[in-house]
Scaffold this motif. Sequence first.
Motif: not given
Length: 297
Positions: A274-279
């Motif tokens: 999962f690629q968070s918005r923060l990442l």
Amino acid sequence: MEVDQLRYFLRVAERGNFTRAAEELLISQPALSRSIQKLEEELGQPVFERKTRSVALTEAGKLLQSRAQQVLTLIADTKAEISDDGQSGQIRVGAIPTIAPFFLPDLLRQFSTEFPKASLIVQEDTTDHLLKRCTQGEIDLAIIALPVPAKYLEVEELFEEELLLVLPPDHPLVDKPHIRLNDIKSYPFVLLDEAHCLSDNIVSFCRQRSFHPVAVEQTSQLAMVQELVSLSHGISMIPQMARRLDKTDRRVYRSISGNSPTRKIAAVWNPYRFQSRLLLEFRKRLHEYSQIQCSLK
């Protein structure tokens, strides 16, 4: 079967030793042993083959290792996705030692200022270990030098930088207007040890030009390479980013004329996590910051 049991099991499997695993997990060795024993009792068979000073995975252990990694990854991704607000959260960044102290500090300061609720954790390690941690989800992104000997990872080239020849101030080549590769063939080199890819970059560049540098000394830190050069133990090649932070007059940096040696810096991540918005915001800032580095000399 508890999550902590799986986490403890994976750490023992990775380290191959109960003592080292317990130290890293910050629990006692007896407590770790009891946890693994309860896991084996529940499964009805051993997951480790005990040896005198180490352990090895049994066939059941190998299967559990694969499934445990999937379970913990799914749990971590689920938690991250539920709590993803684009502003807060944890980003785990890995970088090789010849990049981390020279490239990351300003980037991390800028990102922390813009995203004060974010927690940035930096892990410095060799390329092989970082790629493994990235694949297993222990870190979110790694910044390394190409090439990347790993499958199933996404790679974004960030920039290319020159490797500069570093000499002691009294070296006979210092006053030479143009230094070519042939001029340095007869001089001994100080290099990082074989665990560091920078030495591979240097040796590969020289070999492609029918020249194998003779390393008289090897060390594990780039700062020590620079100091040994200052003491006239040999010459070396240093990344441009490290040269920019070196303000001493005890070393002289020169470009090699002709086809100068370079290395390519890249970001690597696991696209199946999962690629968070923060990442994603961090990756964006990393790309922008890298473009600035391209323009610096």
